[in-house]
Design a protein around this motif. Structure first.
Motif, PDB file in Angstrom:
ATOM      1  N   ALA A   1       0.955  -1.061  -0.092  1.00 31.42           N
ATOM      2  CA  ALA A   1      -0.045  -0.086   0.109  1.00 31.42           C
ATOM      3  C   ALA A   1       0.872   1.067  -0.105  1.00 31.42           C
ATOM      4  CB  ALA A   1      -0.937   0.020   1.187  1.00 31.42           C
ATOM      5  N   GLU A   2       2.013   1.448   0.871  1.00 36.58           N
ATOM      6  CA  GLU A   2       2.923   2.346   0.713  1.00 36.58           C
ATOM      7  C   GLU A   2       3.483   2.466  -0.574  1.00 36.58           C
ATOM      8  OE1 GLU A   2       6.210   3.659   4.120  1.00 36.58           O
ATOM      9  OE2 GLU A   2       6.598   1.757   3.130  1.00 36.58           O
ATOM     10  N   ALA A   3       3.847   1.568  -1.149  1.00 36.44           N
ATOM     11  CA  ALA A   3       4.417   1.778  -2.622  1.00 36.44           C
ATOM     12  C   ALA A   3       3.679   2.145  -3.793  1.00 36.44           C
ATOM     13  CB  ALA A   3       5.114   0.322  -2.932  1.00 36.44           C
ATOM     14  N   ALA A   4       2.081   1.808  -3.599  1.00 35.05           N
ATOM     15  CA  ALA A   4       1.181   2.298  -4.447  1.00 35.05           C
ATOM     16  C   ALA A   4       1.034   3.781  -4.299  1.00 35.05           C
ATOM     17  CB  ALA A   4      -0.014   1.424  -4.311  1.00 35.05           C
ATOM     18  N   ILE A   5       0.775   4.067  -2.939  1.00 35.29           N
ATOM     19  CA  ILE A   5       0.745   5.477  -2.625  1.00 35.29           C
ATOM     20  C   ILE A   5       1.782   6.406  -3.092  1.00 35.29           C
ATOM     21  CG2 ILE A   5       0.444   7.130  -0.819  1.00 35.29           C
ATOM     22  CD1 ILE A   5      -1.124   4.820   0.788  1.00 35.29           C
ATOM     23  N   THR A   6       2.826   6.080  -2.803  1.00 38.64           N
ATOM     24  CA  THR A   6       4.188   6.496  -3.022  1.00 38.64           C
ATOM     25  C   THR A   6       4.458   6.836  -4.543  1.00 38.64           C
ATOM     26  OG1 THR A   6       5.213   6.050  -1.199  1.00 38.64           O
ATOM     27  CG2 THR A   6       6.701   6.952  -2.869  1.00 38.64           C
ATOM     28  N   ALA A   7       4.058   5.909  -5.363  1.00 36.84           N
ATOM     29  CA  ALA A   7       4.097   5.960  -6.824  1.00 36.84           C
ATOM     30  C   ALA A   7       3.002   6.973  -7.437  1.00 36.84           C
ATOM     31  CB  ALA A   7       3.801   4.329  -7.214  1.00 36.84           C
ATOM     32  N   ALA A   8       1.816   6.855  -6.610  1.00 33.39           N
ATOM     33  CA  ALA A   8       0.637   7.632  -7.196  1.00 33.39           C
ATOM     34  C   ALA A   8       0.929   9.196  -6.921  1.00 33.39           C
ATOM     35  CB  ALA A   8      -0.632   7.173  -6.636  1.00 33.39           C
TER      36      ALA A   8
ATOM     37  N   SER B   1       3.359  11.814   1.867  1.00 36.80           N
ATOM     38  CA  SER B   1       1.745  11.645   1.610  1.00 36.80           C
ATOM     39  C   SER B   1       1.459  10.439   1.834  1.00 36.80           C
ATOM     40  CB  SER B   1       1.524  12.021   0.121  1.00 36.80           C
ATOM     41  OG  SER B   1       2.321  11.288  -0.668  1.00 36.80           O
ATOM     42  N   SER B   2       2.149   9.304   2.073  1.00 35.86           N
ATOM     43  CA  SER B   2       1.561   7.953   2.262  1.00 35.86           C
ATOM     44  C   SER B   2       0.974   7.971   3.635  1.00 35.86           C
ATOM     45  CB  SER B   2       2.804   6.837   1.977  1.00 35.86           C
ATOM     46  OG  SER B   2       3.752   6.943   2.995  1.00 35.86           O
ATOM     47  N   TRP B   3       1.565   8.397   4.539  1.00 37.28           N
ATOM     48  CA  TRP B   3       1.178   8.552   5.957  1.00 37.28           C
ATOM     49  C   TRP B   3      -0.140   8.980   5.944  1.00 37.28           C
ATOM     50  CZ3 TRP B   3       1.636   5.266   9.475  1.00 37.28           C
ATOM     51  CH2 TRP B   3       1.177   5.338  10.985  1.00 37.28           C
ATOM     52  N   ALA B   4       0.065  10.367   5.365  1.00 42.75           N
ATOM     53  CA  ALA B   4      -1.239  11.258   5.531  1.00 42.75           C
ATOM     54  C   ALA B   4      -2.588  10.348   4.880  1.00 42.75           C
ATOM     55  CB  ALA B   4      -1.364  12.462   4.603  1.00 42.75           C
ATOM     56  N   CYS B   5      -2.198   9.633   3.783  1.00 42.92           N
ATOM     57  CA  CYS B   5      -3.139   8.830   3.138  1.00 42.92           C
ATOM     58  C   CYS B   5      -3.778   7.561   4.207  1.00 42.92           C
ATOM     59  CB  CYS B   5      -2.676   8.072   1.982  1.00 42.92           C
ATOM     60  SG  CYS B   5      -3.861   7.140   0.985  1.00 42.92           S
ATOM     61  N   PHE B   6      -2.855   7.085   4.704  1.00 39.19           N
ATOM     62  CA  PHE B   6      -3.167   5.837   5.703  1.00 39.19           C
ATOM     63  C   PHE B   6      -3.982   6.377   6.805  1.00 39.19           C
ATOM     64  CE2 PHE B   6       0.975   3.771   4.496  1.00 39.19           C
ATOM     65  CZ  PHE B   6       0.374   2.781   3.879  1.00 39.19           C
ATOM     66  N   VAL B   7      -3.480   7.701   7.415  1.00 40.44           N
ATOM     67  CA  VAL B   7      -4.532   8.360   8.345  1.00 40.44           C
ATOM     68  C   VAL B   7      -5.672   8.525   8.129  1.00 40.44           C
ATOM     69  CG1 VAL B   7      -4.540  10.210   9.927  1.00 40.44           C
ATOM     70  CG2 VAL B   7      -2.319   8.990   9.920  1.00 40.44           C
TER      71      VAL B   7
ATOM     72  N   GLY C   1      -9.511  11.080  -3.709  1.00 41.49           N
ATOM     73  CA  GLY C   1      -9.170  10.963  -5.149  1.00 41.49           C
ATOM     74  C   GLY C   1      -8.064  10.120  -5.658  1.00 41.49           C
ATOM     75  N   GLU C   2      -7.813   9.141  -4.643  1.00 40.83           N
ATOM     76  CA  GLU C   2      -6.844   8.182  -4.937  1.00 40.83           C
ATOM     77  C   GLU C   2      -7.020   7.300  -6.196  1.00 40.83           C
ATOM     78  OE1 GLU C   2      -4.016   8.575  -3.578  1.00 40.83           O
ATOM     79  OE2 GLU C   2      -4.545   9.388  -1.766  1.00 40.83           O
ATOM     80  N   SER C   3      -6.218   6.545  -6.737  1.00 38.84           N
ATOM     81  CA  SER C   3      -6.201   5.795  -7.852  1.00 38.84           C
ATOM     82  C   SER C   3      -6.631   4.512  -7.725  1.00 38.84           C
ATOM     83  CB  SER C   3      -4.664   5.678  -8.640  1.00 38.84           C
ATOM     84  OG  SER C   3      -3.714   4.949  -7.873  1.00 38.84           O
TER      85      SER C   3
ATOM     86  N   ALA D   1      -5.065  -1.377  -2.646  1.00 42.45           N
ATOM     87  CA  ALA D   1      -4.200  -1.796  -1.974  1.00 42.45           C
ATOM     88  C   ALA D   1      -4.228  -1.271  -0.433  1.00 42.45           C
ATOM     89  CB  ALA D   1      -2.826  -1.125  -1.945  1.00 42.45           C
ATOM     90  N   MET D   2      -5.074  -0.195  -0.333  1.00 41.30           N
ATOM     91  CA  MET D   2      -5.609   0.318   1.056  1.00 41.30           C
ATOM     92  C   MET D   2      -6.889  -0.898   1.492  1.00 41.30           C
ATOM     93  SD  MET D   2      -3.776   2.720   2.097  1.00 41.30           S
ATOM     94  CE  MET D   2      -4.936   3.371   3.395  1.00 41.30           C
ATOM     95  N   ASP D   3      -7.530  -1.149   0.648  1.00 40.86           N
ATOM     96  CA  ASP D   3      -8.642  -1.757   1.046  1.00 40.86           C
ATOM     97  C   ASP D   3      -8.327  -3.243   1.620  1.00 40.86           C
ATOM     98  OD1 ASP D   3     -10.557  -0.141   0.356  1.00 40.86           O
ATOM     99  OD2 ASP D   3     -11.199  -1.146  -1.659  1.00 40.86           O
ATOM    100  N   THR D   4      -7.288  -3.992   0.906  1.00 39.85           N
ATOM    101  CA  THR D   4      -6.621  -5.064   1.251  1.00 39.85           C
ATOM    102  C   THR D   4      -5.921  -4.985   2.668  1.00 39.85           C
ATOM    103  OG1 THR D   4      -6.357  -5.642  -1.057  1.00 39.85           O
ATOM    104  CG2 THR D   4      -4.912  -6.965   0.607  1.00 39.85           C
ATOM    105  N   LEU D   5      -5.118  -3.912   2.742  1.00 35.05           N
ATOM    106  CA  LEU D   5      -4.564  -3.530   4.127  1.00 35.05           C
ATOM    107  C   LEU D   5      -5.584  -3.530   5.244  1.00 35.05           C
ATOM    108  CD1 LEU D   5      -2.011  -3.167   5.810  1.00 35.05           C
ATOM    109  CD2 LEU D   5      -2.155  -0.850   5.125  1.00 35.05           C
TER     110      LEU D   5
END
Length: 110
Positions: A34-41, A48-54, A67-69, A75-79
């Motif tokens: 999930a972190e890799a997907a966020i960082t790539a996006a 921004s990955s931590w902000a997305c997790f929170v 507004g995420e891809s 990835a976030m749903d799975t996590l």
């Protein structure tokens, strides 16, 4: 540090030789994915990955996904599905410790 905290909360997930159980490795892998997907996006912005997790943890599944891809949302749903099971395990295994932890978190936010 995190390993000691986790071991204190769910000691049955660790063997006598301190090996971590398979489920913890799976959770860690899903977090990294999930972190890799966020960082790539977000063009490599790791902050921004931590902000997305929170955001996802606070807003829940019914949020507008900020507004995420599609890859980030999946990835976030799975996590988050996996993390929910771990949360329930923690709550059931040592409810007093869980309640104290939640109290500390809430107190630090107010």
């Amino acid at each position: 540090k995190q390993k000691e905290l986790i071991r204190s909360l769910i000691p049955h997930r660790f063997s006598l030789d301190e090996a971590v159980d398979h489920g913890i490795h799976v959770l860690h892998g899903r977090f990294r994915a999930a972190e890799a997907a966020i960082t790539a996006a977000h063009s490599g912005e790791s902050a921004s990955s931590w902000a997305c997790f929170v955001h996802r943890a606070v807003q829940g599944v019914d949020s507008n996904n900020n507004g995420e891809s599609k890859s980030v949302v999946e990835a976030m749903d799975t996590l988050m599905r996996d993390l929910e099971g771990w949360s329930i395990e923690l709550q059931r295994h040592c409810p007093d410790d869980w309640n104290r932890c939640c109290h500390i978190i809430v107190a630090s936010l107010s």
